[in-house]
Scaffold this motif. Sequence first.
Motif, PDB file in Angstrom:
ATOM      1  N   ASP A  95      29.047  55.334  17.136  1.00 12.36           N
ATOM      2  CA  ASP A  95      30.306  55.783  17.734  1.00 12.36           C
ATOM      3  C   ASP A  95      30.783  57.093  17.101  1.00 12.36           C
ATOM      4  N   PRO A  96      30.839  58.199  17.866  1.00 10.63           N
ATOM      5  CA  PRO A  96      31.290  59.472  17.289  1.00 10.63           C
ATOM      6  C   PRO A  96      32.769  59.466  16.925  1.00 10.63           C
ATOM      7  N   ARG A  97      33.566  58.566  17.513  1.00 12.68           N
ATOM      8  CA  ARG A  97      34.983  58.491  17.145  1.00 12.68           C
ATOM      9  C   ARG A  97      35.133  58.125  15.671  1.00 12.68           C
ATOM     10  N   LEU A  98      34.270  57.233  15.190  1.00 12.19           N
ATOM     11  CA  LEU A  98      34.382  56.793  13.802  1.00 12.19           C
ATOM     12  C   LEU A  98      33.981  57.898  12.837  1.00 12.19           C
ATOM     13  N   ASP A  99      33.003  58.710  13.233  1.00 14.85           N
ATOM     14  CA  ASP A  99      32.636  59.862  12.409  1.00 14.85           C
ATOM     15  C   ASP A  99      33.783  60.864  12.354  1.00 14.85           C
ATOM     16  N   LEU A 100      34.421  61.109  13.508  1.00 17.74           N
ATOM     17  CA  LEU A 100      35.544  62.045  13.557  1.00 17.74           C
ATOM     18  C   LEU A 100      36.693  61.560  12.677  1.00 17.74           C
ATOM     19  N   ILE A 101      37.041  60.283  12.796  1.00 16.29           N
ATOM     20  CA  ILE A 101      38.146  59.726  12.023  1.00 16.29           C
ATOM     21  C   ILE A 101      37.865  59.827  10.525  1.00 16.29           C
ATOM     22  N   SER A 102      36.610  59.591  10.151  1.00 14.58           N
ATOM     23  CA  SER A 102      36.233  59.713   8.744  1.00 14.58           C
ATOM     24  C   SER A 102      36.344  61.159   8.276  1.00 14.58           C
ATOM     25  N   GLN A 103      35.911  62.108   9.118  1.00 18.08           N
ATOM     26  CA  GLN A 103      36.000  63.529   8.768  1.00 18.08           C
ATOM     27  C   GLN A 103      37.450  63.975   8.620  1.00 18.08           C
ATOM     28  N   LEU A 104      38.324  63.457   9.479  1.00 21.57           N
ATOM     29  CA  LEU A 104      39.736  63.827   9.429  1.00 21.57           C
ATOM     30  C   LEU A 104      40.475  63.130   8.290  1.00 21.57           C
ATOM     31  N   ARG A 105      39.806  62.155   7.673  1.00 20.63           N
ATOM     32  CA  ARG A 105      40.439  61.324   6.639  1.00 20.63           C
ATOM     33  C   ARG A 105      41.689  60.638   7.192  1.00 20.63           C
ATOM     34  N   LEU A 106      41.590  60.206   8.433  1.00 17.36           N
ATOM     35  CA  LEU A 106      42.679  59.504   9.092  1.00 17.36           C
ATOM     36  C   LEU A 106      42.493  58.007   8.852  1.00 17.36           C
ATOM     37  N   PRO A 107      43.409  57.339   8.164  1.00 23.44           N
ATOM     38  CA  PRO A 107      43.258  55.904   7.934  1.00 23.44           C
ATOM     39  C   PRO A 107      43.081  55.156   9.259  1.00 23.44           C
ATOM     40  N   ALA A 108      42.178  54.194   9.279  1.00 27.59           N
ATOM     41  CA  ALA A 108      41.889  53.490  10.522  1.00 27.59           C
ATOM     42  C   ALA A 108      41.388  52.080  10.242  1.00 27.59           C
ATOM     43  N   ILE A 109      41.621  51.214  11.210  1.00 32.13           N
ATOM     44  CA  ILE A 109      41.038  49.876  11.250  1.00 32.13           C
ATOM     45  C   ILE A 109      40.378  49.734  12.619  1.00 32.13           C
ATOM     46  N   VAL A 110      39.135  49.250  12.607  1.00 31.29           N
ATOM     47  CA  VAL A 110      38.394  49.044  13.846  1.00 31.29           C
ATOM     48  C   VAL A 110      38.430  47.563  14.205  1.00 31.29           C
ATOM     49  N   ILE A 111      38.766  47.256  15.444  1.00 30.80           N
ATOM     50  CA  ILE A 111      38.609  45.896  15.944  1.00 30.80           C
ATOM     51  C   ILE A 111      37.232  45.844  16.582  1.00 30.80           C
ATOM     52  N   GLY A 112      36.275  45.207  15.884  1.00 26.58           N
ATOM     53  CA  GLY A 112      34.885  45.294  16.307  1.00 26.58           C
ATOM     54  C   GLY A 112      34.139  43.983  16.241  1.00 26.58           C
ATOM     55  N   SER A 113      32.806  44.110  16.236  1.00 26.73           N
ATOM     56  CA  SER A 113      31.924  42.937  16.324  1.00 26.73           C
ATOM     57  C   SER A 113      31.205  42.621  15.026  1.00 26.73           C
ATOM     58  N   HIS A 114      31.393  43.446  13.996  1.00 26.75           N
ATOM     59  CA  HIS A 114      30.718  43.218  12.713  1.00 26.75           C
ATOM     60  C   HIS A 114      31.442  43.997  11.626  1.00 26.75           C
ATOM     61  N   PRO A 115      31.183  43.680  10.346  1.00 30.24           N
ATOM     62  CA  PRO A 115      31.797  44.456   9.265  1.00 30.24           C
ATOM     63  C   PRO A 115      31.396  45.922   9.340  1.00 30.24           C
TER      64      PRO A 115
END
Length: 345
Positions: free
Chosen positions: A138-158
């Motif tokens: 998921d490129p959204r997760l890479d972007l969020i990590s690059q921006l250092r934007l705190p996030a929680i993902v509601i997903g299917s695995h750790p």
Amino acid sequence: MVPNKRITIADIARLAGVSPGAVSFALNNRPGVSDATRKRILAIADEHGWVPNSAARALVGSHVGVIGLVVERPARSLGAEAFFTDLISGIQSGLTASGAAMQMRVVRDFDDEVATYRAWHSSKQVDGVIVLDPREDDPRLDLISQLRLPAIVIGSHPAEAGRPPAVWMDDAAAAHIVFDYLYALGHRHIDYVAGPEEFEHTRLRAEVLRSLAEDGVTSNITFTDFSAGRAATVTRQLLSGRSVPTAIVFDNDVMAVSGLRVALEMGVSVPTELSIASFDDSVMAGLVSPSITCLSRDTFELGELAASRLLQQIESTEPIESIPGPTSTLAVRESTSPPRISRER
């Protein structure tokens, strides 16, 4: 003081007879003022309805007290999905104690969602975000990590290393609960009317159904946009073929109710000729006739967990751990039974 004018720290300082710095210390619960002065300042702030200026706090690097949620769904159908109603209510409940607010935006596509994260970060509108419907790589997760934007993902695995932490539910195991139950009832032709193919949870559910081919199960998987209209069209097509399924599983309750209506319109008896099940439960699924068998999980609790974990991540300088979300169970109702009549055409 002018009526309806927003009270400022300077106003509170004048009323309390102290300096603006003392007011700032008191309002931010920092040392530097006596208990008596702090109580007097807080009482004046409460009396005049003082609230922090989010924009000003953002400029000096403080939290703005807002979290973000972006939803990529058809806006017309979003309100009908019980999953989102319960999830949003849970998120709001999880934010209540902190006083934080939620900013939600419904977007048309993936690019709009990415643009929203960039805009929120650059303008410091939110302290962090809850991310839905993760994709593989998921490129959204890479972007969020690059921006250092705190996030929680509601997903299917750790979460994987370097990715935002998750509140996760094992969608493969959940899919087995539904499909294995239908298999145990005797169904050997099970179709799945799914959401978008790119979503990770949709793909995992489809993989579980395909794996049942080793046990003699025939299946068709149709990917849709989660809407009732598309579910109705697909159901009509499935029930009009030469070899029709004995069971159909839908990705959400709205789609399942739509499919049920089409089956009844076509004179297909549910569950005698066709069993119907859903991956989302709701009050509506239990009230229609016949009531619909659903995978049930506490979506309200899921929202609460995601909100509370995001608040923890916002305050932490290191990534927090992923945690499992609510467990899934099967609510067996009137829409499923052993296949009793073959409908080969």
